[in-house]
Write a protein that holds these residues in place. Structure first.
Motif, mmCIF file in Angstrom:
data_model
loop_
_atom_site.group_PDB
_atom_site.id
_atom_site.type_symbol
_atom_site.label_atom_id
_atom_site.label_comp_id
_atom_site.label_asym_id
_atom_site.label_seq_id
_atom_site.Cartn_x
_atom_site.Cartn_y
_atom_site.Cartn_z
ATOM 1 N N GLY A 1 -5.352 4.726 -0.028
ATOM 2 C CA GLY A 1 -6.529 4.567 -0.926
ATOM 3 C C GLY A 1 -5.057 3.466 -2.101
ATOM 4 O O GLY A 1 -6.781 3.501 -2.871
ATOM 5 N N LEU A 2 -4.992 3.252 -2.072
ATOM 6 C CA LEU A 2 -4.478 2.098 -2.906
ATOM 7 C C LEU A 2 -3.137 1.252 -2.705
ATOM 8 O O LEU A 2 -2.537 1.390 -2.345
ATOM 9 C CB LEU A 2 -2.976 3.841 -4.054
ATOM 10 N N LYS A 3 -3.639 0.692 -3.087
ATOM 11 C CA LYS A 3 -3.283 -1.144 -2.999
ATOM 12 C C LYS A 3 -3.052 -2.115 -3.724
ATOM 13 O O LYS A 3 -3.895 -2.117 -4.667
ATOM 14 C CB LYS A 3 -4.541 -1.945 -1.680
ATOM 15 N N ARG B 1 -14.334 3.931 -7.005
ATOM 16 C CA ARG B 1 -13.368 3.387 -6.729
ATOM 17 C C ARG B 1 -13.189 2.456 -7.927
ATOM 18 O O ARG B 1 -13.842 2.018 -8.936
ATOM 19 C CB ARG B 1 -13.672 1.923 -5.647
ATOM 20 N N GLU C 1 0.510 -1.300 0.073
ATOM 21 C CA GLU C 1 0.149 0.212 0.164
ATOM 22 C C GLU C 1 0.834 1.162 -0.121
ATOM 23 O O GLU C 1 1.071 2.047 0.942
ATOM 24 C CB GLU C 1 -1.129 0.308 1.315
ATOM 25 N N GLY D 1 -4.409 -4.105 -8.748
ATOM 26 C CA GLY D 1 -4.186 -3.698 -8.196
ATOM 27 C C GLY D 1 -5.922 -2.548 -7.698
ATOM 28 O O GLY D 1 -6.861 -2.747 -8.113
ATOM 29 N N GLU D 2 -5.880 -1.750 -6.533
ATOM 30 C CA GLU D 2 -7.198 -0.945 -6.052
ATOM 31 C C GLU D 2 -7.089 0.274 -5.532
ATOM 32 O O GLU D 2 -6.327 0.589 -4.785
ATOM 33 C CB GLU D 2 -8.164 -2.295 -4.825
ATOM 34 N N TRP D 3 -8.011 0.890 -6.305
ATOM 35 C CA TRP D 3 -7.814 2.468 -6.376
ATOM 36 C C TRP D 3 -8.894 3.478 -5.548
ATOM 37 O O TRP D 3 -9.483 2.877 -6.344
ATOM 38 C CB TRP D 3 -7.179 3.207 -7.488
ATOM 39 N N GLU D 4 -9.458 3.757 -3.812
ATOM 40 C CA GLU D 4 -10.065 4.418 -3.537
ATOM 41 C C GLU D 4 -10.215 5.789 -3.900
ATOM 42 O O GLU D 4 -9.638 6.780 -3.030
ATOM 43 C CB GLU D 4 -9.754 4.304 -2.494
ATOM 44 N N ILE D 5 -10.555 6.126 -5.360
ATOM 45 C CA ILE D 5 -9.672 7.691 -5.554
ATOM 46 C C ILE D 5 -10.534 8.588 -5.010
ATOM 47 O O ILE D 5 -9.742 9.821 -3.997
ATOM 48 C CB ILE D 5 -10.804 7.695 -7.098
ATOM 49 N N GLU E 1 -10.940 -0.770 -9.305
ATOM 50 C CA GLU E 1 -9.570 -1.743 -9.424
ATOM 51 C C GLU E 1 -9.357 -2.500 -10.707
ATOM 52 O O GLU E 1 -10.017 -2.978 -11.935
ATOM 53 C CB GLU E 1 -10.748 -3.272 -9.206
#
Length: 713
Positions: free
Chosen positions: A307-309, A349, A303, A340-344, A351
């Motif tokens: 918010g970015l993982k 969101r 991470e 990749g997961e991004w909570e903008i 993925e």
């Protein structure tokens, strides 16, 4: 006069603005029922998640609450959410004692909607088997677990003791198994290799019955089973476990994990083996084929920013089966992926993911020490999913996504051990709308395209949920489909020089129209549900005798109906007593004369009664669980060359009970003692649909979490 009125209005607005900006600091402690602090408890203003605090290691919290707020919400994993009026605070101090979530109502599920939802609020009826339940059952694989926990599911044998599934009238090729939402490559006689799905790092298993093709595409005709992997939860952790049982059954495993800054890693390894053994009476088979398998899996998260993982995974699986004295069956799997997961922001969101899975089969010839690979299924999958919250309060959710898969299959069942490649692509969308506090609507649509036949298919889904206090009422319509596989289209296989099995490139896809209605009641100590389902299945793919070819050929059959009722009641009381009863009735209506003969048992049930208590350094749980299956009468073929000759066959009813004693002996030391088939059931004749038990057996399992020994309580 106008000036005076203007000044009064201005003063009033200023006072209102000042009062709105005034806040009060509320403090307190959050503890469990034994008085221990619950570090990490989230404290928010009810209805305003932007104002929050987290309880510290001592359970203490401090939150600035707007003057017009009237309620605080306390949330912690494994405990019931509590909304407490601020009027109960004493001098701005509000202490809270949290209640355990004994019925798992606060468990977060994702399979039914692809978006996280509390189990009690999920618009799709979902059955969850939690990590603690998995540990208590101490199952060897996913089949063992599902049979002990769910009625309507039966794992039996096909040719050469290959494991096959029947779930309420649907076979293994119509029930989609996922690991963290990812498909699994490889199959044998229309079923995946269930031995791959060991439970050494599974956090929970989510089961959704009924068609789910609007989200998951082909094969999700009868339901979805999703295994959710666990990650590291401690700064460092090391586990070692072992099990020994009848027929020299052995299992050894371990895991190592760490959380270091922005990294989270968990590595798991497991080895299992069992000897071959003879059945004590006659049957369609008289020997259980033993063997061994081992696997290793790695899950690494990074991470870099809030918010970015990124999540990377890799795994290897190997299985060898003692089929013949001079030959061994071997199965291998290589898998990996990156997500990749991004909570903008709070509302958006994104993925993106890539997955790779290669499943191979080979024959190991002992007499010349050679390994001949004759099957390989390789899948490359790319996925993108975008989720956003809509409405002023974010109460609505929209999800848009798409997948691309390259599917390669080389098989001994193709002419000259040939291979085929198929490209599939899809797009899907779904809207979840909270119409008000009671009504919840979900609508979805998916479009799939398959390159080999230029086949396309639309799959819709509509569901409506109404909640009233502890009650939830759900109704849904969903479409399911299963595209013909490369094997079913192009097979050309000599079945032991008795007859040929031919593929059919003109096959149509299977389709299903699924209707379901359910009512569910949830309370902190009780959960009960009843649901009725109806499936209209068209173009089911099966093999029939073809006189012109002089062999078996894949074809589409006439429509059939699968309908039934699920009933479940479970309770868990604070003093340690728990019970669960689940019953399923399934009726599979097939037109007389159709080639498919059903082996779906009309009645099945599971029962579980347990009692447990825990203290500071010791805890125990004693559970008695049983599977009850009715008899089923069907038609079976009596000739290997004349497929119009059948006779009536009845597979007998049976019941098997298991006693499990689980003990937490000391810090991190967990001991299981299992006595299976305690009433010593033995089939008079071993059919493929009877269990391969030789009578009462026993096993003992030991698990040690080493990091727990160094914790200070």
């Amino acid at each position: 006069m106008n000036r005076i009125i203007f000044l009064l209005i201005s003063f009033s607005l200023a006072v209102q603005g000042l009062s709105a900006s005034v806040s009060v600091t509320v403090t307190g402690t959050v503890r469990d029922s034994k008085g221990g602090p619950l570090a990490g408890t989230a404290v928010t203003v009810a209805g305003n998640n932007s104002i929050y605090a987290i309880a510290g290691d001592d359970g203490r919290y401090s939150i600035d609450v707007p003057a017009d707020a009237d309620m605080l919400r306390f949330q912690f994993v494994g405990y019931l959410t509590q909304d407490i009026p601020l009027e109960k605070a004493k001098g701005n101090v509000l202490d809270v004692v949290m209640e355990e979530d004994l019925m798992n109502l606060e468990t977060v599920v994702v399979t039914g909607t692809r978006t996280p939802r509390l189990l009690k609020e999920s618009p799709i009826l979902t059955r969850v088997i939690t990590g603690p339940d998995i540990r208590k059952v101490d199952a060897l694989n996913i089949g063992d677990l599902l049979e002990s926990e769910l009625p309507g599911i039966e794992f039996s044998y096909a040719m050469d003791q290959q494991v096959t599934l029947n779930m309420q009238g649907f076979g293994g090729n119509s029930v989609l198994f996922l690991v963290d939402g990812e498909r699994i490559a490889g199959e044998t006689l229309d079923n995946i290799d269930y031995n791959r799905l060991n439970l050494d790092n599974v956090q929970r298993v989510e089961i959704v019955k009924g068609a789910a093709s609007s989200l998951y595409g082909s094969n999700a005709v009868g339901g979805v089973v999703n295994l959710i992997s666990a990650g590291a939860t401690e700064p460092w952790s090391v586990n070692a476990n072992a099990r020994y049982g009848a027929h020299n059954e052995q299992r050894y495993g371990g895991s190592a994990g760490f959380i270091a800054g922005k990294f989270n890693s968990l590595t798991n390894a497991q080895y299992t083996s069992i000897d071959s053994y003879a059945m004590p009476s006659e049957g369609d088979y008289n020997t259980f084929y033993g063997g061994y398998n081992w696997s290793i899996k790695e899950r690494l998260q990074y991470e870099p920013l809030e918010g970015l993982k990124f999540t990377a995974r890799a795994g290897y699986f190997f299985r060898e089966r003692d089929l013949q004295s001079d030959t061994r069956d071997r199965y291998r799997d290589f898998s990996g992926g990156l997500k990749g997961e991004w909570e903008i922001d709070e509302s958006n969101r994104l993925e993106l993911s890539y997955g790779y899975d290669q499943y191979d089969k080979s024959d190991y010839l002992l007499f010349n020490d050679t390994d001949v690979r004759d099957y390989s299924n390789v899948q490359h999958v790319v996925r993108g999913v975008y989720t956003c919250s809509l409405g002023e309060d974010g109460r609505h959710t929209m999800i848009l996504g798409g997948d691309y898969m390259r599917d390669y299959l080389m098989s001994y069942q193709f002419e000259n051990n040939g291979y085929y490649v198929q490209h599939t692509a899809d797009v899907f969308g779904q809207i979840e709308a909270r119409l008000d506090e009671r009504w919840h609507f979900t609508g979805g649509l998916r479009y799939d395209f398959f390159s080999q036949k230029k086949l396309s298919h639309f799959s819709p889904k509509l569901s409506l949920m109404y909640r009233l206090k502890n009650w939830s009422f759900r109704g849904s319509y969903s479409g399911g489909f299963r595209a013909p596989t490369l094997k079913e289209m192009y097979m050309s296989f000599d079945m032991a020089s008795i007859f040929m099995i031919y593929g059919n490139p003109d096959l149509s896809p299977e389709s299903s129209e699924n209707l379901s209605l359910s009512a569910e009641y949830n309370w902190k100590y009780l959960s009960a549900s009843v649901s009725g389902f109806y499936n209209f299945v068209d173009n089911r793919i099966t093999t029939v005798w073809n006189e012109g070819l002089g062999g078996m050929m894949y074809t589409n059959m006439n429509p059939l109906q699968v309908r039934g009722v699920d009933v479940s009641v479970s309770t868990r009381l604070p003093f340690g007593l728990g019970a669960r009863l689940a019953y399923t009735f399934t009726d599979e209506a097939i037109r007389p004369g159709d080639p498919l003969v059903s082996q779906t048992r009309p009645h099945s049930a599971t029962v579980r009664i347990e009692y447990g208590r825990s203290w500071k350094d010791y805890g125990f749980d004693v559970a008695l669980s049983g599977r009850i299956l009715s008899a089923v009468t069907t038609e079976v073929y009596t000739s290997a060359t004349d497929y119009e000759e059948t006779e009536t066959q009845t597979y007998p009813a049976y019941t098997i009970w298991k006693l499990t004693v689980s003990q937490d002996i000391w810090k991190g030391i967990h001991l299981n003692i299992i006595v299976d088939n305690i009433f010593n059931y033995r089939p008079e004749y071993y059919y493929s649909s009877t269990p391969s038990t030789t009578g009462t057996t026993a096993a003992v399992g030991l698990s040690v979490d080493i990091e727990q020994m160094f914790k200070k309580y």
